[in-house]
Design a protein around this motif. Structure first.
Motif, PDB file in Angstrom:
ATOM      1  N   THR A 144       3.367  -3.320  -1.792  1.00 40.42           N
ATOM      2  CA  THR A 144       3.794  -2.548  -0.781  1.00 40.42           C
ATOM      3  C   THR A 144       3.049  -2.328   0.396  1.00 40.42           C
ATOM      4  N   LEU A 145       3.700  -2.637   1.504  1.00 39.87           N
ATOM      5  CA  LEU A 145       3.249  -2.750   2.971  1.00 39.87           C
ATOM      6  C   LEU A 145       3.605  -1.417   3.541  1.00 39.87           C
ATOM      7  N   ALA A 146       4.756  -0.846   3.204  1.00 38.70           N
ATOM      8  CA  ALA A 146       5.132   0.266   4.081  1.00 38.70           C
ATOM      9  C   ALA A 146       5.899   1.326   3.415  1.00 38.70           C
ATOM     10  N   ILE A 147       5.835   2.734   3.584  1.00 40.54           N
ATOM     11  CA  ILE A 147       6.584   3.737   3.080  1.00 40.54           C
ATOM     12  C   ILE A 147       7.365   4.313   4.300  1.00 40.54           C
ATOM     13  N   TRP A 148       6.772   4.915   5.212  1.00 39.75           N
ATOM     14  CA  TRP A 148       7.357   5.390   6.316  1.00 39.75           C
ATOM     15  C   TRP A 148       7.406   4.750   7.355  1.00 39.75           C
ATOM     16  N   GLU A 149       6.321   3.671   7.558  1.00 45.65           N
ATOM     17  CA  GLU A 149       5.691   2.924   8.746  1.00 45.65           C
ATOM     18  C   GLU A 149       6.906   2.335   9.548  1.00 45.65           C
ATOM     19  N   ASP A 150       6.696   2.218  10.791  1.00 41.37           N
ATOM     20  CA  ASP A 150       7.798   1.327  11.535  1.00 41.37           C
ATOM     21  C   ASP A 150       7.433   0.216  11.842  1.00 41.37           C
ATOM     22  N   ALA A 151       8.009  -0.702  12.782  1.00 38.70           N
ATOM     23  CA  ALA A 151       7.887  -2.054  12.852  1.00 38.70           C
ATOM     24  C   ALA A 151       6.506  -2.469  13.087  1.00 38.70           C
ATOM     25  N   ARG A 152       6.013  -1.780  14.098  1.00 44.02           N
ATOM     26  CA  ARG A 152       4.382  -2.137  14.801  1.00 44.02           C
ATOM     27  C   ARG A 152       3.455  -1.734  13.657  1.00 44.02           C
ATOM     28  N   GLU A 153       3.883  -0.641  12.816  1.00 41.47           N
ATOM     29  CA  GLU A 153       2.495  -0.166  11.873  1.00 41.47           C
ATOM     30  C   GLU A 153       2.786  -1.443  10.656  1.00 41.47           C
ATOM     31  N   THR A 154       4.089  -1.700  10.162  1.00 42.18           N
ATOM     32  CA  THR A 154       3.941  -2.437   9.129  1.00 42.18           C
ATOM     33  C   THR A 154       3.483  -4.090   9.735  1.00 42.18           C
ATOM     34  N   LEU A 155       3.655  -4.400  10.846  1.00 37.81           N
ATOM     35  CA  LEU A 155       3.144  -5.729  11.199  1.00 37.81           C
ATOM     36  C   LEU A 155       1.512  -5.756  11.118  1.00 37.81           C
ATOM     37  N   ARG A 156       1.047  -4.561  11.234  1.00 40.75           N
ATOM     38  CA  ARG A 156      -0.469  -4.535  11.362  1.00 40.75           C
ATOM     39  C   ARG A 156      -0.794  -4.863   9.641  1.00 40.75           C
ATOM     40  N   VAL A 157      -0.172  -3.924   8.898  1.00 41.20           N
ATOM     41  CA  VAL A 157      -0.424  -4.498   7.194  1.00 41.20           C
ATOM     42  C   VAL A 157      -0.150  -5.865   6.905  1.00 41.20           C
ATOM     43  N   VAL A 158       0.863  -6.534   7.428  1.00 36.85           N
ATOM     44  CA  VAL A 158       1.016  -7.975   7.496  1.00 36.85           C
ATOM     45  C   VAL A 158      -0.137  -8.855   7.605  1.00 36.85           C
ATOM     46  N   GLY A 159      -0.639  -8.346   8.941  1.00 37.95           N
ATOM     47  CA  GLY A 159      -1.904  -8.912   9.566  1.00 37.95           C
ATOM     48  C   GLY A 159      -3.151  -8.794   8.601  1.00 37.95           C
TER      49      GLY A 159
END
Ligand SMILES: [Zn+2]
Length: 347
Positions: free
Chosen positions: A40-55
């Motif tokens: 899981t990369l995101a629960i409530w994260e928006d696009a920018r926050e999720t992209l950071r986890v992709v990184g």
């Protein structure tokens, strides 16, 4: 010719883990013989926050390239298995990373995300969560468009935290089979567990199976039969019961193991930024059963399922082969991928 024997044609897949990621966790995957894990990369994260986890995952793939590899396709999972690595499939437990923008579905697909849950417990732009009463179902425009776009690009629809009506409508609307990556049958578990609203009705499970979907049964004590006292035998009884209800091809494992977190993570998961109070009181980090303390214990499923009378082949189906078949169907044969192959001259 002195050929190496080809690796077994069977796969071990855990359809949901949500840990704080360090090499210790990846080593547990190897000890448990896991070929693919959905993280899981995101629960409530928006696009920018999720992209950071992709990184962050791109960095993990570089730093731990000896034992993990990205899973953007089923071919990637096969290649990782042959190389003795665990393939990591990136997913999100909410459509919050797509914000209100259909184009972000293909953007996150391009970034490697292959699984997205439509809602997380509560209402969002796409549909209703399992805490909403009444659940108004899939929204007439954006929700339907998100499902069609996920079908087109080849992203698996996950209904684990969705409400009853949202589940039934998504199953009906989706051209491709869908998943409940981590959940249990409500009729087997009953209402006494802490997160009983997360478990699914027989109607949802049967509709999901009729359209080719898979449910990943979960060891998470707040969803599992007998809660904290769930034994391996009781869990495997639930597997056999679900197989009886929906058929062997539609049952897998999604442990929902989350290890290494600070307890404050639970507040974020349960109320995000949309509330100051949690809807269900927090009771600290869960204690997973002694037979499933980490992914290294995955072998115990094989032992317990054999004791329930499942055949060797049926155990392979439950422990991973069913997920691989579903991913083949959803990701590989998606219209966008077929169009791409055709335009590249590969008939
Ligand atoms: Zn979840």
């Amino acid at each position: 010719m002195n050929q190496q024997p080809s690796p077994a044609a069977h796969f071990r897949v855990d359809a949901l883990q949500c840990s704080r990621w360090t090499r210790v966790r990846f080593e547990e995957w190897r000890r448990g013989g896991l070929d693919c894990v959905h993280v899981t990369l995101a629960i409530w994260e928006d696009a920018r926050e999720t992209l950071r986890v992709v990184g962050q995952w791109e960095r993990f793939f570089r730093e731990h390239a000896d034992i993990i590899a990205p899973a953007r396709s089923v071919a990637d999972v096969r290649a990782a298995k042959e190389a003795g690595k665990t393939a990591v499939m990136l997913g999100v437990q909410n459509t919050s990373p797509f914000e209100d923008d259909l184009d972000l579905v293909s953007a996150f697909h391009a970034a490697g995300v292959r699984i997205a849950q439509l809602t997380y417990n509560v209402q969002n732009l796409v549909g209703g969560g399992c805490w909403e009463d009444p659940d108004p179902g899939i929204s007439g425009y954006y929700g339907r468009n998100i499902i069609a776009e996920m079908n087109r690009v080849g992203m698996l629809i996950d209904l684990s935290h969705c409400g009853e009506r949202t589940c039934l409508e998504a199953i009906e609307l989706s051209e491709a089979p869908v998943a409940i990556t981590h959940g249990n049958p409500a009729a087997f578990v009953g209402g006494a567990v802490e997160l009983a609203a997360r478990n699914r009705s027989n109607e949802v499970l049967q509709a999901l199976a009729e359209r080719g979907g898979v449910i990943g049964l979960s060891t998470y004590p707040r969803l599992a039969p007998d809660g904290n006292d769930c034994t391996l035998a009781r869990f495997c009884e639930m597997v056999a019961w679900t197989v009886e209800l929906v058929g062997i091809e539609h049952v897998g494992i999604g442990t929902d193991l989350y290890l290494g977190h600070d307890p404050s993570i639970l507040g974020w998961w349960r109320k995000g930024r949309w509330s100051r109070e949690v809807a269900i009181p927090l009771s600290g980090l869960p204690v997973f059963p002694d037979w499933m303390q980490s992914p290294a214990d995955f072998d115990n499923f094989a032992t317990g399922l054999a004791q329930q009378g499942l055949t060797e082949n049926e155990i392979h189906q439950v422990l991973g082969d069913n997920w691989i078949r579903l991913l083949e169907q959803v990701i590989v044969t998606a219209p966008a991928n077929v169009a791409h192959l055709t335009s590249a001259g590969q008939k």
